[in-house]
Design an enzyme around this catalytic site. Structure first.
Site, short mmCIF file in Angstrom:
data_model
loop_
_atom_site.label_atom_id
_atom_site.label_comp_id
_atom_site.label_asym_id
_atom_site.label_seq_id
_atom_site.Cartn_x
_atom_site.Cartn_y
_atom_site.Cartn_z
N TYR A 200 0.99 -1.18 0.01
CA TYR A 200 -0.15 0.04 0.02
C TYR A 200 0.95 1.29 0.17
O TYR A 200 1.53 1.47 0.76
CB TYR A 200 -0.76 -0.06 1.16
N PRO A 293 -12.76 0.15 -1.62
CA PRO A 293 -11.90 -1.28 -1.52
C PRO A 293 -10.42 -1.16 -0.62
O PRO A 293 -10.05 -2.28 -0.53
CB PRO A 293 -11.67 -1.34 -2.77
P1 RFL Z 1 -22.33 -8.63 -6.37
O1 RFL Z 1 -21.12 -9.65 -6.35
O2 RFL Z 1 -22.62 -7.57 -6.86
O3 RFL Z 1 -23.40 -9.79 -6.98
C1 RFL Z 1 -24.73 -9.23 -7.00
C2 RFL Z 1 -25.31 -9.88 -8.08
O4 RFL Z 1 -26.71 -9.76 -8.29
C3 RFL Z 1 -26.96 -9.66 -9.72
N1 RFL Z 1 -28.27 -9.11 -10.04
C4 RFL Z 1 -29.19 -9.47 -10.29
N2 RFL Z 1 -29.77 -10.83 -10.57
C5 RFL Z 1 -31.05 -11.02 -10.89
N3 RFL Z 1 -32.04 -9.92 -10.96
C6 RFL Z 1 -31.55 -8.75 -10.54
N4 RFL Z 1 -32.53 -7.76 -10.78
C7 RFL Z 1 -30.34 -8.52 -10.16
N5 RFL Z 1 -29.81 -7.21 -10.21
C8 RFL Z 1 -28.36 -7.56 -9.89
C9 RFL Z 1 -25.90 -9.10 -10.58
O5 RFL Z 1 -25.57 -9.46 -11.61
C10 RFL Z 1 -24.72 -9.91 -9.55
O6 RFL Z 1 -24.16 -10.94 -10.12
O7 RFL Z 1 -22.54 -8.54 -4.74
P2 RFL Z 1 -22.51 -9.18 -3.46
O8 RFL Z 1 -22.63 -10.87 -3.50
O9 RFL Z 1 -22.95 -8.67 -2.23
O10 RFL Z 1 -20.64 -9.30 -3.35
C11 RFL Z 1 -20.01 -8.13 -3.07
C12 RFL Z 1 -18.76 -8.10 -3.68
O11 RFL Z 1 -18.88 -8.32 -5.08
C13 RFL Z 1 -18.00 -6.65 -3.33
O12 RFL Z 1 -18.34 -6.33 -2.10
C14 RFL Z 1 -16.51 -6.75 -3.67
O13 RFL Z 1 -16.11 -6.97 -4.83
C15 RFL Z 1 -15.93 -5.45 -3.29
N6 RFL Z 1 -14.37 -5.52 -3.39
C16 RFL Z 1 -13.38 -6.29 -2.39
N7 RFL Z 1 -14.07 -6.85 -1.25
C17 RFL Z 1 -13.26 -7.83 -0.54
O14 RFL Z 1 -13.88 -8.37 0.43
N8 RFL Z 1 -11.71 -7.73 -0.60
C18 RFL Z 1 -11.33 -6.98 -1.78
O15 RFL Z 1 -10.00 -7.12 -1.99
C19 RFL Z 1 -12.04 -6.22 -2.34
N9 RFL Z 1 -11.37 -5.55 -3.56
C20 RFL Z 1 -13.78 -4.79 -4.24
C21 RFL Z 1 -12.26 -5.00 -4.08
C22 RFL Z 1 -14.42 -4.33 -5.41
C23 RFL Z 1 -13.95 -3.65 -6.40
N10 RFL Z 1 -14.76 -3.13 -7.42
C24 RFL Z 1 -14.78 -3.25 -9.02
C25 RFL Z 1 -16.17 -2.64 -6.98
C26 RFL Z 1 -11.71 -4.11 -5.51
C27 RFL Z 1 -12.46 -3.57 -6.42
C28 RFL Z 1 -11.79 -2.88 -7.54
C1 PHB Z 2 -7.19 -7.21 -4.50
O1 PHB Z 2 -6.19 -7.93 -4.61
O2 PHB Z 2 -7.85 -6.99 -5.48
C2 PHB Z 2 -7.29 -6.12 -3.35
C3 PHB Z 2 -6.68 -6.32 -2.21
C4 PHB Z 2 -6.50 -5.41 -1.39
C5 PHB Z 2 -7.59 -4.49 -1.25
C6 PHB Z 2 -8.18 -4.16 -2.59
C7 PHB Z 2 -7.98 -5.13 -3.73
O3 PHB Z 2 -7.51 -3.42 -0.25
#
Ligand code: RFL
Ligand code: PHB
Length: 392
Positions: A200, A293
């Site tokens: 980081y 994130p």
């Molecule tokens: P999701 O994964 O968004 O899944 C929701 C699903 O619902 C579908 N959907 C529908 N399906 C049917 N009918 C409808 N009307 C619908 N509307 C929506 C969608 O298509 C989708 O498949 O939510 P969920 O399950 O709550 O999961 C949450 C996580 O995806 C999210 O919090 C994480 O990706 C956040 N995040 C990180 N979390 C971590 O714990 N560790 C990390 O290292 C981390 N890094 C990140 C991240 C998120 C990022 N972005 C892109 C937002 C890094 C990034 C860059």
């Molecule tokens: C990742 O591996 O995508 C990642 C790890 C740590 C973070 C956010 C994203 O804080």
């Protein structure tokens, strides 16, 4: 069609809930608006806390993860040109695990489908109702045909843009929002990780950068950029140059570069909606809350929400007790607000604000030095980063 629980969304929340319910003998159907190929290739989170790993193990979702994950005892920080190491194992005897969210999702889909759980792709929930009755319903479109799923309960695991949260009347719902004046440009590259641990970086002149990974051959890196930056403005050369400037020069660290295979910009937001339950509708994961994130909490919160929900549903079907339904919002939100605070704190400590005064910049650096320079500070950071217990 009827199921005891209708689950909207096949992200980590919906798929983990389906697995937990199936193991407890509760029938469910998962409706997912996107195709299987799309959800299995959506690049997002990468970091799993111990609690998430433990739950994946208990539910038999860990076979491939254990072969492919990268286990981290510590994390590297660079701030004010100085390096600091936070040794989580030494400080709190806990570690973190790198395993891509799309791999988690693939494993969850495979195990659920093998166990006979119906996961319907390209099945978009259009409307939900009957939330105050004991027969709620979901109207959805599948293969061009409108259909209705009746159920005893609905789990809104449909992410931030889903239809479940807006179904809770405005008069009852309260949203807490904070938008940040920056976003993250994230890339995947065919390049070995720059260091075996995550780095980081807070660069006083240029802003935040994060060096993480997906495998010994694939790097994942992030750069702080303006919130709605167009990724087309970022050529591969510009990305590597900027990553190299923000990393700076340090003995034993050489930026590892390679072919960039994916890039996208994500705006940063903190968001909590309460209550997380309305009648027979329960919200879980990003449907109810978003964290920036920086703290890597989003996927882990999605998993802990559905753990709490599965316990409430299991108790109800075994004994008829509804006390855990009544405490669902409070139980989840204690952990959610803890993660909100940590994610906000990490975000504000590590990023450059566009209109920050020279005083604020110096104060921010002093804060980083205070946290990283003391065992107590590093312990606080490590405890929150490695994750709080699944149910608090
Ligand atoms: P999701 O994964 O968004 O899944 C929701 C699903 O619902 C579908 N959907 C529908 N399906 C049917 N009918 C409808 N009307 C619908 N509307 C929506 C969608 O298509 C989708 O498949 O939510 P969920 O399950 O709550 O999961 C949450 C996580 O995806 C999210 O919090 C994480 O990706 C956040 N995040 C990180 N979390 C971590 O714990 N560790 C990390 O290292 C981390 N890094 C990140 C991240 C998120 C990022 N972005 C892109 C937002 C890094 C990034 C860059
Ligand atoms: C990742 O591996 O995508 C990642 C790890 C740590 C973070 C956010 C994203 O804080």
């Amino acid at each position: 069609m009827h199921a005891q629980v209708g689950i909207i969304g096949a992200g980590p929340a919906g798929l983990m809930l389906a697995r937990l319910l199936q193991l407890n003998g509760i029938s469910c159907v998962v409706l997912e608006s996107r195709s299987q190929a799309y959800v299995e290739s959506r690049v997002r989170a990468g970091l799993l806390e111990q609690g998430s790993v433990d739950l994946m193990t208990q539910t038999g979702l860990d076979a491939r993860m254990r072969r492919e994950w990268m286990v981290h005892d510590g994390t590297e920080y660079i701030a004010g040109g100085q390096r600091a190491h936070v040794d989580m194992w030494d400080l709190i005897q806990r570690r973190i695990y790198i395993y891509g969210q799309q791999e988690v999702v693939k494993d969850m889909i495979a195990v659920n489908t093998a166990a006979g759980v119906p996961v319907l792709f390209e099945a978009e929930a259009r409307e939900i109702g009957g939330l105050d009755t004991d027969r709620p319903w979901i109207r959805y479109l599948h293969r061009g045909m409108e259909q209705t799923l009746t159920c005893d309960f609905i789990a809104g695991c449909d992410g931030f843009h889903g239809i479940a949260r807006p179904a809770i009347p405005d008069a009852i719902r309260r949203d807490y929002v904070r938008d940040y004046p920056f976003g993250w440009l994230g890339i995947l590259a065919d390049a070995p990780p720059t260091l075996p641990e995550l780095i980081y970086c807070q660069n006083e002149e240029r802003g935040f950068a994060l060096f993480t990974m997906r495998s010994p051959k694939v790097s994942r890196c992030y750069l702080q950029v303006p919130p709605y930056e167009d990724e087309a403005n970022w050529s591969d050369d510009r990305i590597w140059h900027e990553l190299s400037l923000r990393l700076g020069k340090h003995e034993g660290i050489a930026l590892s570069t390679g072919t960039i295979t994916q890039k996208s910009v994500t705006p940063m937001r903190s968001f909590v909606s309460e209550p997380m339950r309305h009648g027979r509708l329960f919200l879980a994961g990003d449907a109810a809350h978003i964290v920036p994130p920086t703290g890597a909490k989003g996927m882990n919160l999605a998993i802990s929400d559905v753990y709490v929900l599965s316990r409430a549903l299991t108790e109800f079907y075994k004994t008829g007790a509804t006390t855990r339904f009544d405490s669902y919002t409070g139980t989840c939100l204690r952990r959610v607000w803890g993660a909100q605070h940590f994610s906000w704190w990490m975000t504000s400590m590590m990023h450059n604000l566009p209109d920050e005064s020279a005083f604020d910049r110096k104060r921010q650096l002093a804060e980083l030095r205070a946290v990283l320079g003391s065992r107590a500070g590093r312990t606080f950071l490590a405890e929150n980063y490695a994750g709080l217990p699944l149910e608090m």
